[in-house]
Design a protein around this motif. Structure first.
Motif, PDB file in Angstrom:
ATOM      1  N   GLU A   3      42.208  -5.428  20.053  1.00 35.59           N
ATOM      2  CA  GLU A   3      41.317  -6.429  20.645  1.00 35.59           C
ATOM      3  C   GLU A   3      41.446  -7.749  19.890  1.00 35.59           C
ATOM      4  O   GLU A   3      41.516  -7.783  18.661  1.00 35.59           O
ATOM      5  CB  GLU A   3      39.882  -5.923  20.587  1.00 35.59           C
ATOM      6  N   THR A   4      41.482  -8.843  20.653  1.00 36.54           N
ATOM      7  CA  THR A   4      41.769 -10.168  20.099  1.00 36.54           C
ATOM      8  C   THR A   4      40.747 -11.193  20.556  1.00 36.54           C
ATOM      9  O   THR A   4      40.333 -11.189  21.716  1.00 36.54           O
ATOM     10  CB  THR A   4      43.184 -10.612  20.551  1.00 36.54           C
ATOM     11  N   LEU A   5      40.389 -12.080  19.642  1.00 34.96           N
ATOM     12  CA  LEU A   5      39.561 -13.240  19.982  1.00 34.96           C
ATOM     13  C   LEU A   5      40.457 -14.460  20.101  1.00 34.96           C
ATOM     14  O   LEU A   5      41.308 -14.688  19.243  1.00 34.96           O
ATOM     15  CB  LEU A   5      38.533 -13.523  18.880  1.00 34.96           C
ATOM     16  N   GLU A   6      40.260 -15.200  21.152  1.00 36.91           N
ATOM     17  CA  GLU A   6      40.931 -16.488  21.316  1.00 36.91           C
ATOM     18  C   GLU A   6      39.873 -17.551  21.048  1.00 36.91           C
ATOM     19  O   GLU A   6      38.809 -17.537  21.667  1.00 36.91           O
ATOM     20  CB  GLU A   6      41.474 -16.604  22.733  1.00 36.91           C
ATOM     21  N   ILE A   7      40.162 -18.443  20.115  1.00 34.57           N
ATOM     22  CA  ILE A   7      39.216 -19.484  19.735  1.00 34.57           C
ATOM     23  C   ILE A   7      39.840 -20.828  20.078  1.00 34.57           C
ATOM     24  O   ILE A   7      40.893 -21.179  19.553  1.00 34.57           O
ATOM     25  CB  ILE A   7      38.879 -19.424  18.237  1.00 34.57           C
ATOM     26  N   VAL A   8      39.195 -21.557  20.982  1.00 35.68           N
ATOM     27  CA  VAL A   8      39.721 -22.852  21.415  1.00 35.68           C
ATOM     28  C   VAL A   8      38.649 -23.906  21.149  1.00 35.68           C
ATOM     29  O   VAL A   8      37.522 -23.779  21.619  1.00 35.68           O
ATOM     30  CB  VAL A   8      40.087 -22.850  22.915  1.00 35.68           C
ATOM     31  N   SER A   9      39.007 -24.937  20.384  1.00 30.73           N
ATOM     32  CA  SER A   9      38.080 -26.049  20.178  1.00 30.73           C
ATOM     33  C   SER A   9      38.673 -27.289  20.834  1.00 30.73           C
ATOM     34  O   SER A   9      39.896 -27.438  20.910  1.00 30.73           O
ATOM     35  CB  SER A   9      37.820 -26.281  18.687  1.00 30.73           C
ATOM     36  N   PHE A  10      37.781 -28.162  21.318  1.00 30.42           N
ATOM     37  CA  PHE A  10      38.247 -29.355  22.032  1.00 30.42           C
ATOM     38  C   PHE A  10      37.118 -30.353  22.177  1.00 30.42           C
ATOM     39  O   PHE A  10      35.951 -30.041  21.954  1.00 30.42           O
ATOM     40  CB  PHE A  10      38.797 -28.984  23.416  1.00 30.42           C
ATOM     41  N   ARG A  11      37.493 -31.557  22.585  1.00 35.24           N
ATOM     42  CA  ARG A  11      36.543 -32.611  22.919  1.00 35.24           C
ATOM     43  C   ARG A  11      36.757 -32.997  24.382  1.00 35.24           C
ATOM     44  O   ARG A  11      37.846 -32.822  24.917  1.00 35.24           O
ATOM     45  CB  ARG A  11      36.758 -33.842  22.038  1.00 35.24           C
ATOM     46  N   LEU A  12      35.728 -33.538  24.964  1.00 31.14           N
ATOM     47  CA  LEU A  12      35.846 -34.048  26.327  1.00 31.14           C
ATOM     48  C   LEU A  12      36.293 -35.505  26.273  1.00 31.14           C
ATOM     49  O   LEU A  12      36.043 -36.208  25.287  1.00 31.14           O
ATOM     50  CB  LEU A  12      34.516 -33.939  27.061  1.00 31.14           C
ATOM     51  N   LYS A  13      36.933 -35.954  27.336  1.00 31.09           N
ATOM     52  CA  LYS A  13      37.314 -37.358  27.445  1.00 31.09           C
ATOM     53  C   LYS A  13      36.043 -38.200  27.423  1.00 31.09           C
ATOM     54  O   LYS A  13      35.003 -37.767  27.944  1.00 31.09           O
ATOM     55  CB  LYS A  13      38.086 -37.598  28.744  1.00 31.09           C
TER      56      LYS A  13
END
Length: 99
Positions: A3-13
């Motif tokens: 089992e894997t966690l995908e961690i995505v961080s980002f900002r909005l335009k």
């Protein structure tokens, strides 16, 4: 499978319009149809950035979905609102999981 966690961080335009959470319905629906998808948690940090945690049955399934998402739904309103240069993605093996 691990089992894997995908961690995505980002900002909005800066000029992203509309309710980003509401716009994510198409993303959540797409994820739910992907092999190995288990759950998704989307959160907004105090600094205005976002973090998306997606739980998968395996790293391979997470990577396969990541390779397809932009081609399949990259033009949806939620994806267009994201500042692509700000996106950082990583994966982690689940060591402990509680309901």
């Amino acid at each position: 499978m691990t089992e894997t966690l995908e961690i995505v961080s980002f900002r909005l335009k800066p000029k992203a319009a509309g309710d980003f959470v509401a716009q994510n319905g198409i993303v959540t629906d797409w994820l739910a149809r992907q092999p190995g998808f288990l759950s998704r948690h989307l959160g907004k940090r105090e600094d205005g950035s976002w973090i998306d945690f997606v739980r998968w049955q395996s790293l391979e399934q997470a990577q396969a979905a990541a390779q397809r998402i932009m081609a399949e739904i990259g033009d949806c309103e939620a994806m267009r609102a994201i500042e692509l240069a700000s996106v950082a993605m990583s994966h982690a093996v689940v060591a402990l999981s509680m309901p």
